[in-house]
Write a protein that holds these residues in place. Structure first.
Motif, mmCIF file in Angstrom:
data_model
loop_
_atom_site.group_PDB
_atom_site.id
_atom_site.type_symbol
_atom_site.label_atom_id
_atom_site.label_comp_id
_atom_site.label_asym_id
_atom_site.label_seq_id
_atom_site.Cartn_x
_atom_site.Cartn_y
_atom_site.Cartn_z
ATOM 1 N N TYR A 254 0.830 -1.205 0.000
ATOM 2 C CA TYR A 254 0.000 0.000 0.000
ATOM 3 C C TYR A 254 0.867 1.259 0.000
ATOM 4 O O TYR A 254 0.523 2.258 -0.633
ATOM 5 N N ASP A 255 1.998 1.195 0.713
ATOM 6 C CA ASP A 255 2.912 2.335 0.717
ATOM 7 C C ASP A 255 3.500 2.552 -0.676
ATOM 8 O O ASP A 255 3.597 3.692 -1.151
ATOM 9 N N ILE A 256 3.888 1.456 -1.321
ATOM 10 C CA ILE A 256 4.450 1.556 -2.663
ATOM 11 C C ILE A 256 3.419 2.120 -3.634
ATOM 12 O O ILE A 256 3.733 2.971 -4.478
ATOM 13 N N LYS A 257 2.194 1.653 -3.521
ATOM 14 C CA LYS A 257 1.120 2.146 -4.397
ATOM 15 C C LYS A 257 0.910 3.648 -4.191
ATOM 16 O O LYS A 257 0.759 4.409 -5.160
ATOM 17 N N LYS A 258 0.953 4.077 -2.937
ATOM 18 C CA LYS A 258 0.774 5.491 -2.614
ATOM 19 C C LYS A 258 1.902 6.325 -3.229
ATOM 20 O O LYS A 258 1.660 7.393 -3.810
ATOM 21 N N ILE A 259 3.126 5.831 -3.121
ATOM 22 C CA ILE A 259 4.281 6.540 -3.674
ATOM 23 C C ILE A 259 4.204 6.574 -5.195
ATOM 24 O O ILE A 259 4.480 7.608 -5.826
ATOM 25 N N GLU A 260 3.825 5.451 -5.795
ATOM 26 C CA GLU A 260 3.736 5.388 -7.258
ATOM 27 C C GLU A 260 2.697 6.366 -7.796
ATOM 28 O O GLU A 260 2.876 6.947 -8.867
ATOM 29 N N GLU A 261 1.613 6.553 -7.064
ATOM 30 C CA GLU A 261 0.584 7.502 -7.492
ATOM 31 C C GLU A 261 1.128 8.929 -7.494
ATOM 32 O O GLU A 261 0.816 9.721 -8.389
ATOM 33 N N VAL A 262 1.960 9.245 -6.481
ATOM 34 C CA VAL A 262 2.568 10.571 -6.424
ATOM 35 C C VAL A 262 3.542 10.741 -7.587
ATOM 36 O O VAL A 262 3.555 11.781 -8.262
ATOM 37 N N VAL A 263 4.359 9.709 -7.832
ATOM 38 C CA VAL A 263 5.339 9.762 -8.924
ATOM 39 C C VAL A 263 4.626 9.910 -10.262
ATOM 40 O O VAL A 263 5.051 10.697 -11.118
ATOM 41 N N TYR A 264 3.549 9.174 -10.438
ATOM 42 C CA TYR A 264 2.788 9.258 -11.683
ATOM 43 C C TYR A 264 2.267 10.668 -11.908
ATOM 44 O O TYR A 264 2.361 11.223 -13.008
ATOM 45 N N ASP A 265 1.725 11.248 -10.858
ATOM 46 C CA ASP A 265 1.169 12.599 -10.972
ATOM 47 C C ASP A 265 2.252 13.617 -11.293
ATOM 48 O O ASP A 265 2.075 14.486 -12.153
ATOM 49 N N VAL A 266 3.403 13.487 -10.607
ATOM 50 C CA VAL A 266 4.516 14.412 -10.842
ATOM 51 C C VAL A 266 5.049 14.255 -12.262
ATOM 52 O O VAL A 266 5.333 15.240 -12.958
ATOM 53 N N SER A 267 5.168 13.002 -12.721
ATOM 54 C CA SER A 267 5.681 12.737 -14.067
ATOM 55 C C SER A 267 4.708 13.208 -15.139
ATOM 56 O O SER A 267 5.110 13.760 -16.167
ATOM 57 N N LEU A 268 3.411 12.975 -14.886
ATOM 58 C CA LEU A 268 2.393 13.373 -15.845
ATOM 59 C C LEU A 268 2.399 14.883 -16.055
ATOM 60 O O LEU A 268 2.216 15.378 -17.171
ATOM 61 N N ARG A 269 2.645 15.598 -14.968
ATOM 62 C CA ARG A 269 2.689 17.058 -15.041
ATOM 63 C C ARG A 269 4.067 17.577 -15.461
ATOM 64 O O ARG A 269 4.285 18.787 -15.535
ATOM 65 N N LYS A 270 4.991 16.634 -15.689
ATOM 66 C CA LYS A 270 6.352 16.955 -16.128
ATOM 67 C C LYS A 270 7.033 17.930 -15.164
ATOM 68 O O LYS A 270 7.687 18.891 -15.575
ATOM 69 N N LEU A 271 6.853 17.634 -13.873
ATOM 70 C CA LEU A 271 7.464 18.477 -12.845
ATOM 71 C C LEU A 271 8.854 17.984 -12.445
ATOM 72 O O LEU A 271 9.600 18.685 -11.779
#
Length: 224
Positions: free
Chosen positions: A198-215
């Motif tokens: 669950y922790d990994i999933k939570k982190i991956e969601e943050v990474v996905y959002d940051v990557s999607l926004r090209k931040l």
């Protein structure tokens, strides 16, 4: 019962009672130090990345002072009785492992191995049978580390540190891969290990959002 037996039993009960009180006194001090470190580390979630080193400098002396506590345990625990009494301080020891490994991660982005954690806590090889750092307690500390880093991944973005979640993701996945190779038979440890997903999933969601926004660049993690 025989009078001699009664005397022996009473002496043994008195010894155990006195020892238990001495251990409780040590645990009380140990708990205070670990709570202090946890309190200091709570600030990382609201501290800009360039100010983290200064915060870590306040944690290091507290961690170093834990060596006095472990030496105290080694002094009062009779030889070969570590496993008899360890449950009295295991929670404090696991928190100390968490603090040591989080300090290392925030310093250079690496994982502190069991032997180094043991050394940082002042635990000496000649104490075997009286006071050691069990692998189980080290692993519990690592799980707490991942729990905290999943929280940091979210809060780092809030502070504008978009690279941190990516760095955390790579680090946590390496820890998870290591756990996957272990034969975990302890029920509590196994359940806590399962929660890492669950922790990994939570982190991956943050990474996905940051990557999607090209931040941030996903393949270029930086150290603090």
């Amino acid at each position: 019962m025989d009078a001699n037996d009664l005397e022996t039993i009473n002496a043994s009960l008195d010894f155990d009672s006195d020892l238990r009180e001495k251990i409780r006194d040590q645990v009380t001090v140990f708990d205070k130090k670990t709570r202090t470190m946890v309190g200091l580390f709570n600030k990382i979630h609201s501290t800009p990345s360039d100010e983290i080193p200064k915060l870590l400098d306040t944690v290091r002396p507290v961690l170093s002072s834990c060596a006095v506590i472990t030496a105290g345990f080694a002094e009062i625990i009779p030889q070969d009785q570590f496993w008899r009494w360890k449950d009295m301080w295991s929670n404090s020891l696991r928190t100390a492992v968490f603090a040591a490994t989080l300090l290392q991660y925030l310093t250079d982005g690496t994982l502190m191995p069991l032997s180094t954690v043991s050394s940082n806590l002042g635990i000496q090889e000649e104490w075997a049978g009286r006071f050691v750092l069990p692998a189980e307690d080290y692993l519990h500390g690592l799980i707490s580390l991942v729990n905290e880093l999943s929280r940091l991944a979210v809060n780092a973005v809030t502070l504008g540190n978009f690279q941190e979640p990516i760095k955390i993701s790579l680090f946590v996945k390496e820890i998870f891969a290591g756990f996957a190779q272990l034969n975990l038979k302890n029920d509590t440890l196994r359940r806590r290990y399962d929660s890492l997903k669950y922790d990994i999933k939570k982190i991956e969601e943050v990474v996905y959002d940051v990557s999607l926004r090209k931040l941030a660049a996903p393949n270029q993690p930086t150290h603090p």
